[in-house]
Design a protein around this motif. Sequence first.
Motif, PDB file in Angstrom:
ATOM      1  N   ILE A  80       0.744  -0.734   0.158  1.00 55.94           N
ATOM      2  CA  ILE A  80       0.017  -0.194   0.563  1.00 55.94           C
ATOM      3  C   ILE A  80       0.993   1.327   0.171  1.00 55.94           C
ATOM      4  CG2 ILE A  80      -1.526  -1.451   1.944  1.00 55.94           C
ATOM      5  CD1 ILE A  80      -1.079   0.226   3.563  1.00 55.94           C
ATOM      6  N   ILE A  81       0.311   2.394  -0.404  1.00 58.80           N
ATOM      7  CA  ILE A  81       1.111   3.775  -0.438  1.00 58.80           C
ATOM      8  C   ILE A  81       0.507   5.075   0.733  1.00 58.80           C
ATOM      9  CG2 ILE A  81       1.330   5.714  -1.609  1.00 58.80           C
ATOM     10  CD1 ILE A  81       1.802   4.168  -3.834  1.00 58.80           C
ATOM     11  N   CYS A  82       1.194   4.910   1.488  1.00 62.29           N
ATOM     12  CA  CYS A  82       0.320   5.733   2.815  1.00 62.29           C
ATOM     13  C   CYS A  82       1.032   7.520   2.340  1.00 62.29           C
ATOM     14  CB  CYS A  82       0.465   5.645   4.540  1.00 62.29           C
ATOM     15  SG  CYS A  82       0.372   3.426   4.498  1.00 62.29           S
ATOM     16  N   ILE A  83       0.392   8.435   2.816  1.00 61.79           N
ATOM     17  CA  ILE A  83       0.275   9.162   2.943  1.00 61.79           C
ATOM     18  C   ILE A  83       0.033  10.199   3.612  1.00 61.79           C
ATOM     19  CG2 ILE A  83       0.748  12.012   1.711  1.00 61.79           C
ATOM     20  CD1 ILE A  83      -0.305  10.690  -1.515  1.00 61.79           C
ATOM     21  N   VAL A  84       0.882  10.100   5.045  1.00 61.38           N
ATOM     22  CA  VAL A  84       1.108  10.976   6.544  1.00 61.38           C
ATOM     23  C   VAL A  84       1.163  12.088   6.231  1.00 61.38           C
ATOM     24  CG1 VAL A  84       1.711  11.074   8.786  1.00 61.38           C
ATOM     25  CG2 VAL A  84       1.799   9.184   7.661  1.00 61.38           C
ATOM     26  N   CYS A  85      -0.088  12.830   6.535  1.00 64.30           N
ATOM     27  CA  CYS A  85       0.127  14.872   6.676  1.00 64.30           C
ATOM     28  C   CYS A  85      -0.607  14.687   8.336  1.00 64.30           C
ATOM     29  CB  CYS A  85      -1.557  15.481   6.041  1.00 64.30           C
ATOM     30  SG  CYS A  85      -1.579  14.737   4.164  1.00 64.30           S
ATOM     31  N   ASP A  86       1.688  15.265   8.432  1.00 62.97           N
ATOM     32  CA  ASP A  86       1.337  16.131  10.326  1.00 62.97           C
ATOM     33  C   ASP A  86       1.037  17.735   9.993  1.00 62.97           C
ATOM     34  OD1 ASP A  86       2.984  16.104  12.406  1.00 62.97           O
ATOM     35  OD2 ASP A  86       4.672  15.831  11.827  1.00 62.97           O
ATOM     36  N   ASN A  87      -0.117  17.595  11.063  1.00 61.88           N
ATOM     37  CA  ASN A  87      -0.290  18.815  11.218  1.00 61.88           C
ATOM     38  C   ASN A  87      -0.477  19.256  12.193  1.00 61.88           C
ATOM     39  OD1 ASN A  87      -2.900  17.533  11.727  1.00 61.88           O
ATOM     40  ND2 ASN A  87      -3.924  18.610  10.659  1.00 61.88           N
ATOM     41  N   GLY A  88       0.821  17.668  13.553  1.00 59.92           N
ATOM     42  CA  GLY A  88       0.642  18.517  14.993  1.00 59.92           C
ATOM     43  C   GLY A  88      -0.309  18.198  15.354  1.00 59.92           C
ATOM     44  N   GLY A  89      -1.604  16.978  15.837  1.00 58.13           N
ATOM     45  CA  GLY A  89      -2.099  16.858  16.541  1.00 58.13           C
ATOM     46  C   GLY A  89      -3.791  16.247  15.764  1.00 58.13           C
ATOM     47  N   PHE A  90      -4.771  16.100  16.581  1.00 60.69           N
ATOM     48  CA  PHE A  90      -5.362  16.776  16.055  1.00 60.69           C
ATOM     49  C   PHE A  90      -6.524  18.325  15.383  1.00 60.69           C
ATOM     50  CE2 PHE A  90      -6.202  13.559  19.513  1.00 60.69           C
ATOM     51  CZ  PHE A  90      -5.602  12.563  19.078  1.00 60.69           C
ATOM     52  N   ALA A  91      -6.212  18.646  14.196  1.00 55.62           N
ATOM     53  CA  ALA A  91      -5.889  19.886  14.186  1.00 55.62           C
ATOM     54  C   ALA A  91      -7.676  19.262  13.584  1.00 55.62           C
ATOM     55  CB  ALA A  91      -5.474  19.796  12.648  1.00 55.62           C
ATOM     56  N   VAL A  92      -8.309  19.211  13.201  1.00 55.38           N
ATOM     57  CA  VAL A  92      -9.335  18.993  12.779  1.00 55.38           C
ATOM     58  C   VAL A  92     -10.447  19.642  14.105  1.00 55.38           C
ATOM     59  CG1 VAL A  92     -10.560  16.767  12.902  1.00 55.38           C
ATOM     60  CG2 VAL A  92     -11.669  18.424  11.153  1.00 55.38           C
ATOM     61  N   ILE A  93     -10.266  18.725  15.004  1.00 58.61           N
ATOM     62  CA  ILE A  93     -11.336  19.142  16.012  1.00 58.61           C
ATOM     63  C   ILE A  93     -10.693  20.038  16.861  1.00 58.61           C
ATOM     64  CG2 ILE A  93     -11.557  17.892  18.985  1.00 58.61           C
ATOM     65  CD1 ILE A  93     -13.234  16.806  15.474  1.00 58.61           C
ATOM     66  N   ASN A  94      -9.604  20.648  16.513  1.00 58.34           N
ATOM     67  CA  ASN A  94      -9.346  21.893  16.694  1.00 58.34           C
ATOM     68  C   ASN A  94      -9.765  22.826  15.987  1.00 58.34           C
ATOM     69  OD1 ASN A  94      -6.672  23.894  18.437  1.00 58.34           O
ATOM     70  ND2 ASN A  94      -6.601  24.524  17.108  1.00 58.34           N
ATOM     71  N   ARG A  95     -10.068  22.760  15.582  1.00 58.74           N
ATOM     72  CA  ARG A  95     -11.136  23.996  14.413  1.00 58.74           C
ATOM     73  C   ARG A  95     -12.359  24.212  14.848  1.00 58.74           C
ATOM     74  NH1 ARG A  95     -12.988  22.599   8.048  1.00 58.74           N
ATOM     75  NH2 ARG A  95     -13.824  24.391   7.863  1.00 58.74           N
ATOM     76  N   LEU A  96     -12.951  22.910  15.568  1.00 57.07           N
ATOM     77  CA  LEU A  96     -14.119  22.843  15.417  1.00 57.07           C
ATOM     78  C   LEU A  96     -14.157  23.347  16.597  1.00 57.07           C
ATOM     79  CD1 LEU A  96     -17.207  21.684  15.596  1.00 57.07           C
ATOM     80  CD2 LEU A  96     -16.411  19.503  16.700  1.00 57.07           C
ATOM     81  N   GLN A  97     -13.991  22.710  18.225  1.00 60.28           N
ATOM     82  CA  GLN A  97     -13.362  23.345  18.892  1.00 60.28           C
ATOM     83  C   GLN A  97     -13.367  24.728  19.535  1.00 60.28           C
ATOM     84  OE1 GLN A  97      -9.416  22.822  21.265  1.00 60.28           O
ATOM     85  NE2 GLN A  97     -10.844  22.191  23.172  1.00 60.28           N
TER      86      GLN A  97
END
Length: 615
Positions: free
Chosen positions: A489-506
């Motif tokens: 498989i090919i994995c692309i890991v996007c490192d944005n420093g944590g749970f960024a989308v929940i930070n966005r909601l928060q």
Amino acid sequence: MSVVRLTLAQAIVRFLIAQKIEDEGEVLPLFSGVHAIFGHGNVTCLGSALEEVQDRLPTYRGQNEQSMALAAVAYARARRRKQIHVCSASVGPGSSNMVTAAGVAMSDRLPVLFLCGDTFASRLPDPVLQQVEHFHDMSLTANDAFRAVSSFFDRITRPEQILTSLPQAVALMLDPAACGPATISLAQDVQGEAFDYPEAFFVERLHRIPRYPAAEDQIEAAIRMIRASKRPLIIAGGGVHYSGATGELAEFSDRFAIPVAETIMGRSALLHEHRLNLASIGVMGGTAANAIAGKADLVISIGTRMADMITGSWSVFRDPDVKFVALNANRFDANKHMAQPVIGDAKLSLAAVAAGLGDWSAPAAWAEEAVLEKALWDEVIDKRTGPTNQDVPNYPQVIGALQRNARTDDVIVTAGGGLPGELYCTWKSIGIGTFESEYGFSCMGYEIAGAYGQKIASPGREIFALLGDGSYMMLNSDIYSSVLTGNKIICIVCDNGGFAVINRLQVGKGGAEFNNLFASSKRSGEVPRIDFAMHARSMGAGSETVATIEELEAAIGRARASDRTYVIAMRTHPYEWMDGGSWWDVGMPEVTERATIATARDAQEDQRRFQRMGV
């Protein structure tokens, strides 16, 4: 009556091997593999029985019970519910670790057979290793947790019970309306007990997934409602894929000039180039489908459970007189929001409705409005996903890099977190059935395991897993599984420093950044950067870290050329997100001392006036 003396475990394995399924004229094993982690609750009996049949029912060694079961879920989805994987783990924590995956299968209506080790039926050695004891009910075990996330559950305490239990489990998993995971809890002492089983129980049986036609009066009612509409919209769900109705959907949309939005499970039911394919809708959707949904006077849902992320918590349909027609194999889904139900197979129902509509067509101006909205949204996508030299790229730019290098048979896998939404609203499908996002249970950690399961199902295709650093940290051991078994498989890991989308909601709901990003979670010192590429290499994968979109595109080429699983890690922006979206109903505090939360609650409640109330 001829009988054969077998242990319970041997009988289960022999029965599973005897089940076959017809798929487009080809006879295949219904149960094509087993994922297992052995412990004292399943190794001596079931494990021994499986070892003897590796030429007919291969067993894949799991590294983590949850992730191996997620691979089984993804396999079932890739095979469009026509072939099933079995998952087995030991008593206590082993089996309990699979409950989350069962929840995914239950939410996504996918068949997986869980064979869970349990305590002793005799109770003589109680409490056995890894047994939980309930002082008020001695019949309860940890495996009862599966009841809430299984379409079928049974506890086997006598070897002859499988004569009635297993056929019912199989029938349910192949039922288009009731399909879901089946859990059979196996008392560990009973696994080794022998019984004189009828040989007829093990005779090869050929299954065919039934196609149930809808009732004529339901078809006729749907035809009348469509004919009366001026602004119809189709919402296509995963059931379109499972029914094999993608061709019929495209023809129906073309013939009757009805725009189509796709749910997350329904994505890639149509190609992006289809004139009336508006693709994403709802909370994570684009402006095109949301604009058309806001004006629609009739919504025709096909094979979808109409989840809140698609309906904008039932706020995207703004016409106060909007009506619903629901084509669905499942009675429960077909009757939501007092829709006119058309309960039956999607492919058959589309054909029947099309025949009744004759030469009717939606107004040309409605179709042209949808085409214009699509063009406007495509301009946004192209601008946001185009090549860039931005220092820290964002998700849309990463997706654009993969889009430019995609091939028609590539499969894109993602799950809970920020990437499903970004992919859902930006991806332009160039192949049917190539977008495989898990969002029914929104299970972070699914991505790598899901890609692994997809690869087992489609060994000739390139499978891309897109995931954030948060998901990688939760479940990554199937990188090793893929290397161990040769399922690249090919994995692309996007490192944005944590749970960024929940930070966005928060933050978007007025809260302070707290406990989501690593930077806002540290207790002392600097935040250590994680070397995902090095970690993947330690499990035998090829890997590299890239910094720019240009480097990412070059790395995708190297990943394709690799003969083993390949992981590409890249830092991505934690605060930049795609446009679009709709209102989403989330709980907000009525009492707060933070002014920003109070303001956000007021805004949240202001939009509630658009929310339908079940009718």
